[in-house]
Design a protein around this motif. Structure first.
Motif, mmCIF file in Angstrom:
data_model
loop_
_atom_site.group_PDB
_atom_site.id
_atom_site.type_symbol
_atom_site.label_atom_id
_atom_site.label_comp_id
_atom_site.label_asym_id
_atom_site.label_seq_id
_atom_site.Cartn_x
_atom_site.Cartn_y
_atom_site.Cartn_z
ATOM 1 N N ARG A 14 20.119 -4.701 -0.035
ATOM 2 C CA ARG A 14 19.255 -3.530 -0.198
ATOM 3 C C ARG A 14 20.001 -2.476 -1.014
ATOM 4 O O ARG A 14 21.079 -2.034 -0.629
ATOM 5 C CB ARG A 14 18.860 -2.968 1.168
ATOM 6 C CG ARG A 14 17.998 -3.940 1.962
ATOM 7 C CD ARG A 14 17.907 -3.535 3.413
ATOM 8 N NE ARG A 14 16.927 -4.346 4.123
ATOM 9 C CZ ARG A 14 16.754 -4.334 5.433
ATOM 10 N NH1 ARG A 14 17.518 -3.560 6.185
ATOM 11 N NH2 ARG A 14 15.850 -5.091 5.997
ATOM 12 N N ASN A 74 12.819 -3.956 3.790
ATOM 13 C CA ASN A 74 13.475 -3.471 2.570
ATOM 14 C C ASN A 74 14.046 -2.065 2.626
ATOM 15 O O ASN A 74 14.571 -1.587 1.618
ATOM 16 C CB ASN A 74 12.494 -3.554 1.386
ATOM 17 C CG ASN A 74 11.188 -2.836 1.673
ATOM 18 O OD1 ASN A 74 11.114 -2.023 2.578
ATOM 19 N ND2 ASN A 74 10.162 -3.150 0.904
ATOM 20 N N PRO A 76 16.836 0.500 3.222
ATOM 21 C CA PRO A 76 18.289 0.466 3.456
ATOM 22 C C PRO A 76 18.726 1.514 4.480
ATOM 23 O O PRO A 76 18.013 2.495 4.738
ATOM 24 C CB PRO A 76 18.881 0.762 2.076
ATOM 25 C CG PRO A 76 17.816 1.551 1.381
ATOM 26 C CD PRO A 76 16.503 1.060 1.901
#
Length: 214
Positions: A14, A74, A76
């Motif tokens: 990520r 997805n 981070p």
């Protein structure tokens, strides 16, 4: 709690830098998620994922951080506790961090720890608390810097001192930013700001995010 094991570390997939890079044209809001139970973590993560936050922040590298990393596909996670050695870097990545905050005491320590972070594809973020650390990190080529201060006025001053960095993040001690006026003042000065749960759990957070980072 999961046992920390270097042999089980996998690189981050990520891109935290890309997620937070706004060119100072908007202000990304990074919610701090510091609950300790799986249910708390999942509840916050689901809600924030649904309104498209760019990243999460977590103060510690632990099993709850790992739960947060696994809770979305997805988004981070930045671990905001200061790392000072290679084992700290490895521990953060093992528990799911995609970026770490490095307290560098000199050019050599920044170069060593940032390379350790990058070897695991994490974003290395240099910690700035005064003009001296700003100069050190800029001279060392740091691309991402976290400004940490006890007042919004000091954050703005540090932002000016560190404006040469490609990515600037702001953090108000001890827990993050919770005042909308402070956040508006940072718009155009930094790329992102860490925000308190009392703010991001409120009913007006989505509208505030749209206003600052729409």
């Amino acid at each position: 709690m999961s046992e920390f094991s270097v042999s089980r570390i996998v690189p981050s997939t990520r891109a935290l830098f890309d997620a937070l890079s706004t060119g100072r044209k908007s202000l990304a809001l990074i919610p701090r998620i510091d609950g300790n139970t799986s249910e708390e973590i999942r509840r916050h993560a689901r809600r924030l994922d649904s309104i498209d936050v760019r990243a999460f922040a977590r103060s510690a590298a632990d099993a709850a951080t790992q739960e947060l990393a696994r809770s979305t596909n997805n988004i981070p996670t930045l671990c905001t506790s200061e790392v000072t050695n290679a084992e700290d870097c490895q521990r953060a990545r093992f528990f799911g961090a995609d970026g770490i905050v490095i307290r560098a005491d000199g050019n050599a320590s920044w170069q060593t720890l940032s390379k350790t972070a990058q070897s695991m594809r994490m974003m290395a973020v240099g910690l700035v608390t005064n003009d001296e650390t700003a100069s050190l990190l800029l001279d060392s080529g740091a691309r991402a810097i976290l400004l940490r201060a006890s007042s919004s006025a000091e954050l703005l001053r540090l932002a000016e001192a560190a404006k040469g960095a490609a990515l600037l993040l702001a953090d108000l001690m001890p827990d993050g930013l919770g005042d909308e006026e402070d956040l508006h003042a940072l718009l155009g000065k930094v790329d992102a700001a860490l925000v308190l749960e009392t703010l991001h759990a409120g009913s007006g957070f989505e509208d505030l995010q749209d206003e600052l980072d729409g």
